[in-house]
Design a protein around this motif. Structure first.
Motif, PDB file in Angstrom:
ATOM      1  N   ASN A  36       7.830  65.818 -64.232  1.00  0.00           N
ATOM      2  CA  ASN A  36       7.713  66.108 -65.586  1.00  0.00           C
ATOM      3  C   ASN A  36       8.689  65.514 -66.471  1.00  0.00           C
ATOM      4  OD1 ASN A  36       6.782  67.332 -68.083  1.00  0.00           O
ATOM      5  ND2 ASN A  36       7.414  69.234 -67.512  1.00  0.00           N
ATOM      6  N   ARG A  63      12.632  65.693 -64.677  1.00  0.00           N
ATOM      7  CA  ARG A  63      12.402  67.136 -64.325  1.00  0.00           C
ATOM      8  C   ARG A  63      11.204  67.170 -63.494  1.00  0.00           C
ATOM      9  NH1 ARG A  63      10.718  69.155 -69.206  1.00  0.00           N
ATOM     10  NH2 ARG A  63      11.913  71.013 -69.377  1.00  0.00           N
ATOM     11  N   SER A  82      12.311  76.939 -76.506  1.00  0.00           N
ATOM     12  CA  SER A  82      11.633  75.743 -75.701  1.00  0.00           C
ATOM     13  C   SER A  82      12.581  75.318 -74.740  1.00  0.00           C
ATOM     14  CB  SER A  82      11.105  74.870 -76.654  1.00  0.00           C
ATOM     15  OG  SER A  82      11.129  73.543 -76.131  1.00  0.00           O
ATOM     16  N   GLY A  83      12.025  74.674 -73.599  1.00  0.00           N
ATOM     17  CA  GLY A  83      12.750  74.352 -72.426  1.00  0.00           C
ATOM     18  C   GLY A  83      13.121  72.684 -72.936  1.00  0.00           C
ATOM     19  N   HIS A 117       9.267  78.313 -72.441  1.00  0.00           N
ATOM     20  CA  HIS A 117       9.983  78.870 -71.386  1.00  0.00           C
ATOM     21  C   HIS A 117      10.758  80.328 -71.738  1.00  0.00           C
ATOM     22  CE1 HIS A 117      10.185  75.055 -69.552  1.00  0.00           C
ATOM     23  NE2 HIS A 117      10.667  75.533 -68.354  1.00  0.00           N
ATOM     24  N   SER A 150       9.220  74.249 -66.051  1.00  0.00           N
ATOM     25  CA  SER A 150      10.115  73.124 -65.493  1.00  0.00           C
ATOM     26  C   SER A 150      11.448  73.576 -65.185  1.00  0.00           C
ATOM     27  CB  SER A 150      10.290  72.025 -66.643  1.00  0.00           C
ATOM     28  OG  SER A 150       9.300  72.084 -67.475  1.00  0.00           O
ATOM     29  N   SER A 167       4.222  75.023 -72.478  1.00  0.00           N
ATOM     30  CA  SER A 167       3.266  74.035 -73.299  1.00  0.00           C
ATOM     31  C   SER A 167       2.921  73.119 -72.649  1.00  0.00           C
ATOM     32  CB  SER A 167       4.140  74.035 -74.618  1.00  0.00           C
ATOM     33  OG  SER A 167       5.204  72.898 -74.378  1.00  0.00           O
ATOM     34  N   THR A 168       3.749  72.124 -72.129  1.00  0.00           N
ATOM     35  CA  THR A 168       3.304  70.716 -71.617  1.00  0.00           C
ATOM     36  C   THR A 168       2.205  70.686 -70.637  1.00  0.00           C
ATOM     37  OG1 THR A 168       5.063  70.694 -70.378  1.00  0.00           O
ATOM     38  CG2 THR A 168       5.180  69.510 -72.455  1.00  0.00           C
TER      39      THR A 168
HETATM   40  P1  PGA Z   1       8.630  74.127 -73.301  1.00  0.00           P
HETATM   41  O1  PGA Z   1       8.582  73.433 -71.920  1.00  0.00           O
HETATM   42  O2  PGA Z   1       7.138  74.507 -73.730  1.00  0.00           O
HETATM   43  O3  PGA Z   1       9.469  75.413 -73.022  1.00  0.00           O
HETATM   44  O4  PGA Z   1       9.617  73.237 -74.242  1.00  0.00           O
HETATM   45  C1  PGA Z   1       7.848  72.454 -71.888  1.00  0.00           C
HETATM   46  C2  PGA Z   1       8.236  71.604 -70.410  1.00  0.00           C
HETATM   47  O5  PGA Z   1       9.324  71.949 -69.968  1.00  0.00           O
HETATM   48  O6  PGA Z   1       7.583  70.830 -70.125  1.00  0.00           O
END
Ligand code: PGA
Length: 292
Positions: A165, A268, A200-201, A131, A149, A102-103
């Motif tokens: 990141n 990260r 989500s990571g 993720h 990431s 996403s980011t």
């Molecule tokens: P995510 O990852 O969308 O899985 O939360 C975003 C990131 O790691 O910046």
């Protein structure tokens, strides 16, 4: 299958992806009766039904699923062949399929702009997800390159870092902790918090740091979208932990602030990755070099 045509395979792939004759016809700019005629002929060549219709949606039969795998491999090989031929002619032309967490939405479009200007024959599709979804896409070999990431350890991947990141604590500017220095992480105990969705990571990283420090925040809202989380912070619903890049396009004196909490930022990187045994297309290689 000797009588099946390439056009029929293209129509089949689009129909299977959309689960609809009408939407496949729209995508391919042909009429819906043409799609259904082509599918009737292909079904005859295979000798088994390829779809079953439940309500308005078409579902693949076992034979259909098997044909789809073959079809995707054939069409991808043809794409790669076209790119290789264009490359021999000295032109970079073809499709680039990117999938990113996403980011990366705050970064990748800015990189793609000049890249596409330099390589005008390149047609890009960018899928933004989290993720967990990205890992499924890697396993199914859907895209050319992946930007994330936390590369999954269990997959055999070629991994290259290209940018930091960091994850930071974001609050509304008038938050009581705004402007304070070295806020102990324990001060977040019980804070109204807006969390990313499962898979989500960022969520994983946040849960881990809170677990390590024995902190329980008060979960106000769970949202699967960084921009919506920013709106929730602005609306006074609580604080959150997000990538610092989500503030890239905000003015420095905008409505958000980064809280100076000890143990943050969580450091990260973004990585560009692809399965080790994957043969990158000419265009994917060109973008990889450009990105690095
Ligand atoms: P995510 O990852 O969308 O899985 O939360 C975003 C990131 O790691 O910046």
């Amino acid at each position: 299958m000797i009588h099946a045509t390439l056009h029929q395979l293209i129509v089949f792939e689009a129909t299977a992806r959309h689960g609809s004759f009408t939407r496949a016809a729209e995508e391919l700019s042909i009429t819906q009766p043409t799609v259904s005629t082509q599918m009737k002929q292909l079904t005859k060549s295979v000798g088994l039904p390829l779809f079953e219709q439940i309500g308005k949606r078409l579902y693949l039969t076992e034979a259909g699923r098997s044909l789809l795998v073959t079809c995707q491999a054939v069409l991808k090989d043809l794409d790669n062949f076209e790119m290789a031929i264009a490359d021999i002619k000295g032109i970079k032309q073809g499709k680039l399929r990117l999938a990113a967490v996403s980011t990366a939405q705050y970064l990748i479009p800015q990189i793609l702009g000049p890249f596409c200007q330099q390589y005008q024959g390149v047609d890009v599709s960018l899928e933004l997800t989290n993720h967990q979804d990205l890992e499924t896409r890697m396993i199914n070999n859907v895209d050319d390159l992946y930007i994330l990431s936390e590369p999954p350890q269990e997959l055999n991947l070629e991994i290259q870092p290209f940018l930091e990141n960091p994850l930071v604590v974001i609050a509304r500017k008038d938050h009581p902790l705004a402007g304070q220095k070295k806020i102990p992480i324990k001060r977040l105990q019980g804070e109204p918090f807006i969390m990313r969705e499962m898979g989500s990571g960022i969520r994983r990283a946040v849960q881990q740091i809170f677990l390590d420090h024995g902190i329980t925040v008060s979960l106000r809202l769970e949202i699967g979208n960084n921009e919506a989380i920013k709106q929730a912070i602005a609306g006074g619903l609580g604080i959150s932990v997000l990538s610092q890049h989500v503030l890239n396009l905000d003015p420095p004196n905008g409505e958000f602030t980064i809280l100076d909490v000890e143990d943050f930022p969580i450091q990260r990187h973004w990585y560009v990755v692809y399965p080790k045994d994957k043969k990158l297309s000419v265009i994917a290689k060109t973008f990889l070099d450009y990105l690095l």
